[in-house]
Design a protein around this motif. Structure first.
Motif, mmCIF file in Angstrom:
data_model
loop_
_atom_site.group_PDB
_atom_site.id
_atom_site.type_symbol
_atom_site.label_atom_id
_atom_site.label_comp_id
_atom_site.label_asym_id
_atom_site.label_seq_id
_atom_site.Cartn_x
_atom_site.Cartn_y
_atom_site.Cartn_z
ATOM 1 N N UNK A 107 -4.423 3.814 2.473
ATOM 2 C CA UNK A 107 -4.289 4.135 3.890
ATOM 3 C C UNK A 107 -5.026 3.136 4.770
ATOM 4 N N UNK A 108 -5.424 2.010 4.204
ATOM 5 C CA UNK A 108 -6.102 0.979 4.985
ATOM 6 C C UNK A 108 -5.769 -0.381 4.380
ATOM 7 N N UNK A 109 -6.196 -1.437 5.053
ATOM 8 C CA UNK A 109 -5.968 -2.788 4.555
ATOM 9 C C UNK A 109 -7.123 -3.674 4.988
ATOM 10 N N UNK A 110 -7.310 -4.784 4.285
ATOM 11 C CA UNK A 110 -8.366 -5.742 4.587
ATOM 12 C C UNK A 110 -7.824 -7.163 4.476
ATOM 13 N N UNK B 5 0.831 -1.187 0.000
ATOM 14 C CA UNK B 5 0.000 0.000 0.000
ATOM 15 C C UNK B 5 0.867 1.239 0.000
ATOM 16 N N UNK B 6 0.311 2.364 0.434
ATOM 17 C CA UNK B 6 1.073 3.605 0.484
ATOM 18 C C UNK B 6 2.100 3.532 1.609
ATOM 19 N N UNK B 7 3.307 3.196 1.242
ATOM 20 C CA UNK B 7 4.452 3.168 2.150
ATOM 21 C C UNK B 7 4.304 2.116 3.249
ATOM 22 N N UNK B 8 3.538 1.057 2.978
ATOM 23 C CA UNK B 8 3.512 -0.078 3.910
ATOM 24 C C UNK B 8 3.243 -1.358 3.133
ATOM 25 N N UNK B 9 3.469 -2.490 3.798
ATOM 26 C CA UNK B 9 3.287 -3.799 3.180
ATOM 27 C C UNK B 9 2.674 -4.741 4.202
ATOM 28 N N UNK B 10 2.001 -5.788 3.718
ATOM 29 C CA UNK B 10 1.415 -6.810 4.579
ATOM 30 C C UNK B 10 1.574 -8.181 3.933
ATOM 31 N N UNK B 11 1.525 -9.226 4.756
ATOM 32 C CA UNK B 11 1.637 -10.582 4.236
ATOM 33 C C UNK B 11 0.860 -11.541 5.125
ATOM 34 N N UNK B 12 0.392 -12.641 4.519
ATOM 35 C CA UNK B 12 -0.280 -13.710 5.242
ATOM 36 C C UNK B 12 0.749 -14.751 5.657
ATOM 37 N N UNK B 13 0.682 -15.172 6.897
ATOM 38 C CA UNK B 13 1.575 -16.210 7.394
ATOM 39 C C UNK B 13 0.942 -17.583 7.223
ATOM 40 N N UNK C 81 3.690 -11.444 -7.192
ATOM 41 C CA UNK C 81 4.330 -10.129 -7.135
ATOM 42 C C UNK C 81 3.252 -9.069 -6.903
ATOM 43 N N UNK C 82 3.603 -8.004 -6.161
ATOM 44 C CA UNK C 82 2.641 -6.948 -5.860
ATOM 45 C C UNK C 82 3.333 -5.599 -5.927
ATOM 46 N N UNK C 83 2.646 -4.621 -6.511
ATOM 47 C CA UNK C 83 3.204 -3.297 -6.770
ATOM 48 C C UNK C 83 2.363 -2.244 -6.060
ATOM 49 N N UNK C 84 2.987 -1.325 -5.355
ATOM 50 C CA UNK C 84 2.292 -0.202 -4.744
ATOM 51 C C UNK C 84 1.717 0.678 -5.852
#
Length: 852
Positions: free
Chosen positions: A109-112, A57-65, A356-359
């Protein structure tokens, strides 16, 4: 032939079982003439798109474990790391309270996160309701999205999110700028609302201010929202608050909506992109925007994953990572900061890449990839620690995200789809005999790994009129339903010359008219499947119907007589898409001996139209004129351009104001009033990139040396928005008779045109080959043929008798039953008849025992 694909079963992310995908539900063969055939090739596909285990996202990243937990890192503003506080983190930290996630998606600015029970939870900024909990309250920890309990995929964009529901619908919530929620409005919604018209989706991607989905009802993709740069892919730059079809795109297996550009993968692993291209993010070697899909250079096969960002894009190709576009912060990962307009390899990731994922929210962006070993590598902008390497140092090549190493993430495997070991492809149902499996690559025990496909070729044909239906069945090891079933639909119908495919409208004076002989015609009903009827409410402008007056019949067939002072018929609805190829044909009898123009038919908007005129001037310049006006809604050079469709070399030099084509001086001049019918029309590919324009007169095909490409003109704006017979918009009316008019939404082949021309010539007593100065001359291309293509009168064999042709016969596929006939040429002409000659063809009581 275009292939279309469709889900038959719901798909959940991380499923290890095969998931069968089969051609569009239903498979429609369209209208086919009796004795003719239509072919389709159904694609059977083990559809398993790579699950989203990492997101940016905007200046952040997330991942599923692997445990089902979610970790995020980078900028913690607005609580978007989901840890219960507004704190940055340069290394992955756990999102509070989630232990059963199967997918995660970051917006700006959010995630789901999608949970394994089909519910969704979101966290972060919420001023526009993008968390979907019915409030606009910011949340630093996950909250449940209201009313979503059966989602199969999610995607978060700029201040909004969307979920794919297991019934094929899509729900979106949050900010609705430009209509990106797809509900036909621009009103924000803090709870999920359905996207209008989407009922068979299999994938969803939320971008900046627009979104896209893969659908099975069209076999392609639909997009909605912001479209300034053509990112919706429908050939325009007009925003849309409801889904529109992406043109020239089928068999889509993945789609990615970025900030201003979109990319997709088609069957076979080809990458296509469209939209904004200022930094080469479409990957075609240019920086020109494109409003329709184009191929990404060098990525014609082997692409298994793709994502579009703000100004760059990346793909997984044969297991390696490639990126293209803007690169100031090293987001392409090629160890440079050089912008690239075609794909380049990411350093150190030539193999072993899974996703692969791109902001897609900032030009200062970053990229992350999941490896087959289970780790995550990131590169690009890193001011907030969004690369996860415990630094804030930008990287122009991949680096490991700390604590997310080998084995940490879910690395799903997919069981192969195996077709049955005995006759896995079959057709069942009451009309099964009309649908025949004719080949393909789907065979007994065919094995399809994830995202591999085979084909089943099917031909539709029948000797009985009417609608036909059956079911295509595919036997396999799919655990949900076996066999998979797709409906098959087709119809055996009549059509001009038996050419049914693409027939948009077909009006003829021997059908669809309620008036009696000598009465006014208020409506003329379409005989095609489309009910594109013509009408006239004003009594004084209604033409006259003739069915028994011998002086007004055309080869003993009914006609409609237009008085040249006001009579016309019109349909004010759109005939077909303005970009559609076309074939227009009509039979007309010019009965105006005066100078000027008589308009046989026209297709027009307010200031943009084309027409077919008959020039009634001096002997040296009369003839038929395809004529167009480009209004101010066109860009230059359309403004004020007149007569462009008539540019040619037949009667005026190229570029002349009005160019005449296929003039037939013997049928009309300034002194005489001939009543000989002619079969006239024109056709075009109507393409912005390749176009051929041809004219036809009594079977004679001509190329007037005109095309949009050649003249720098593209006649596609508001064409076909309404259609008139016997007039253009308001002036230059037709004086004479029109017994038949027909339009196709494609350019017919020469063989098909021979079938249509033969049908009209037999019916109206015209001699094929007499147009364009070819009076009393015939050749091989003027054979008379049946609706099945059989030659019934050979022009070469009968070269000495090619002058005044009359024909009788029955051809059921054309609804032709001509029982008496007489050549319409001047001079003494004998009459052929089945039994005693009657006043009209209809009143001849005799019957043909056999079809042509």
């Amino acid at each position: 032939m275009l292939l279309f694909t469709a889900f038959l079963f719901p798909v959940l992310a991380f499923a290890v079982a095969p998931n069968i995908l089969i051609e569009q539900n239903p498979i429609d063969f369209g209208a086919v003439a009796k004795g003719g055939s239509s072919a389709r090739s159904a694609t059977v596909f083990n559809y398993n798109p790579m699950p989203a285990t990492v997101t940016t996202g905007t200046w952040f990243s997330c991942a599923v474990e692997a445990s089902g937990g979610v970790k995020c890192w980078g900028d913690g503003a607005n609580g978007k790391l989901g840890q219960g506080a507004i704190t940055d983190s340069k290394v992955p930290i756990a999102v509070t309270g989630i232990n059963n996630a199967i997918q995660v998606s970051a917006g700006n600015l959010h995630a789901c996160a999608l949970l394994n029970d089909g519910s969704v939870k979101c966290w972060g900024y919420n001023a526009q309701g993008q968390l979907g909990d019915g409030t606009t309250t910011q949340r630093t920890s996950p909250v449940a999205v209201s009313g979503v309990t059966n989602a199969t995929a999610i995607s978060s964009g700029e201040n909004y999110s969307c979920a794919l529901i297991n019934d094929g619908s899509i729900k979106c919530w949050g900010q609705n700028t430009y209509g990106k929620l797809g509900d036909g409005t621009t009103s924000n919604s803090s709870t999920p609302i359905k996207v209008t018209g989407i009922t068979k989706a299999i994938a969803i991607s939320a971008g900046g201010d627009y979104a896209c989905a893969i659908t099975t009802d069209t076999g392609g993709a639909k997009c909605w929202g912001y479209n300034l740069y053509g990112q919706l892919g429908n050939g325009t730059t007009t925003n849309s608050t409801t889904p529109v079809d992406v043109v020239d795109l089928s068999n889509v297996t993945a789609i990615a909506a970025g900030q201003l550009q979109t990319c997709a993968i088609t069957l076979g692993g080809k990458a296509k992109c469209w939209g904004y291209n200022g930094h080469g993010e479409l990957g075609d070697g240019t920086t020109a925007n494109k409003s329709t899909p184009i191929d990404v250079s060098g990525l014609s096969s082997g692409v298994t994953a793709i994502d579009a960002g703000r100004y760059h894009a990346c793909a997984v190709v044969n297991g390696g990572a490639k990126c293209w576009g803007y690169n100031l912060f090293g987001q392409l990962g090629d160890a440079s900061i050089t912008q690239r307009t075609t794909p380049v390899s990411v350093t150190g990731l030539s193999s072993g890449v899974k996703a692969i994922d791109v902001d897609d929210n900032n030009d200062a962006s970053h990229t992350c990839a999941t490896t087959t070993a289970g780790g995550i590598k990131c590169w690009g902008y890193n001011l907030y620690g969004q690369l996860g390497d415990n630094t804030i140092t930008n990287r122009n090549s991949p680096i490991d995200a700390s604590s997310l190493t080998a084995g940490a993430l879910v690395a799903a495997t997919v069981d192969p789809l195996i077709l049955g070991n005995a006759s896995p492809v079959s057709v069942t149902g009451a009309d099964a005999a009309a649908f025949t499996i004719t080949g393909g690559t789907c065979a007994a025990s065919t094995t399809l790994n994830a995202n591999e496909a085979c084909t089943a070729n099917i031909t539709f044909s029948s000797t009985a009129f009417g609608a036909k239906s059956a079911s295509l069945q595919i036997a396999s090891n799919d655990p949900d339903t076996n066999p998979a079933i797709a409906p098959l639909n087709g119809k055996i119908a009549t059509a001009p010359g038996g050419v049914a495919g693409g027939l948009e409208t077909w009006v003829k004076a021997d059908a669809g008219i309620a008036a009696t002989d000598g009465a006014s015609v208020a409506s003329w009903l379409d005989q095609s499947e489309n009910a594109y009827d013509f009408s006239q409410a004003t009594a004084t402008a209604q033409p006259t119907y003739h069915s028994s007056n011998p002086s007004k019949l055309l080869n003993f067939n009914p006609s409609i007589d237009f008085d040249g002072t006001g009579d016309h018929l019109r349909n004010t609805s759109e005939l077909m898409a303005s970009s559609s190829p076309y074939t227009f044909m009509a039979v007309g009898v010019d009965e105006d001996a005066g100078l000027g123009y008589n308009n046989l038919f026209s297709s027009e908007a307010i200031v943009d139209y084309f027409n077919l005129y008959k020039q009634g001037g001096a002997t040296g310049d009369n003839g038929w004129i395809p004529y167009a006006v480009g209004g101010q809604s066109h860009s230059a050079p359309f403004i004020g351009d007149r007569g462009s469709m008539g540019k040619g070399t037949k009667y005026s030099p190229a570029g002349g104001a009005n160019g005449y084509w296929n003039g037939t001086n013997f049928t009309s001049d300034s002194k005489t009033n001939h009543i000989q019918p002619q079969i006239v029309g024109f056709m075009s590919e109507n393409s912005a990139t390749t176009d051929r324009f041809y004219t036809w007169t009594d079977g004679f095909k001509d190329d007037p040396n005109w095309s949009p490409i050649k003249d720098g003109l593209i006649f596609r704006n508001q064409f076909f928005t309404q259609t008139s017979l016997g007039a253009d918009i308001n002036v230059e009316l037709w004086k004479g008779r029109i017994p038949e008019f027909l339009v196709y939404n494609r350019q017919l082949s020469d063989t098909e045109m021979a079938q249509v021309n033969s049908y009209l010539a037999i019916k109206y007593g015209a001699t094929l080959g007499q147009g364009n100065g070819h009076v009393r001359k015939n050749g091989n291309n003027y054979n008379y043929i049946t609706s099945t293509g059989s030659v019934i009168w050979d022009a070469t064999a009968n070269a000495s008798y090619a002058y005044d042709i009359a024909s009788i016969g029955r051809d059921d596929a054309s609804a032709l039953n001509q029982k008496q006939s007489k050549s319409v040429n001047a001079g003494f002409q004998p009459t052929l008849g089945l039994g005693e000659i009657a006043v009209s063809n209809t009143t001849n009581a005799n019957t043909f025992a056999d079809n042509l």
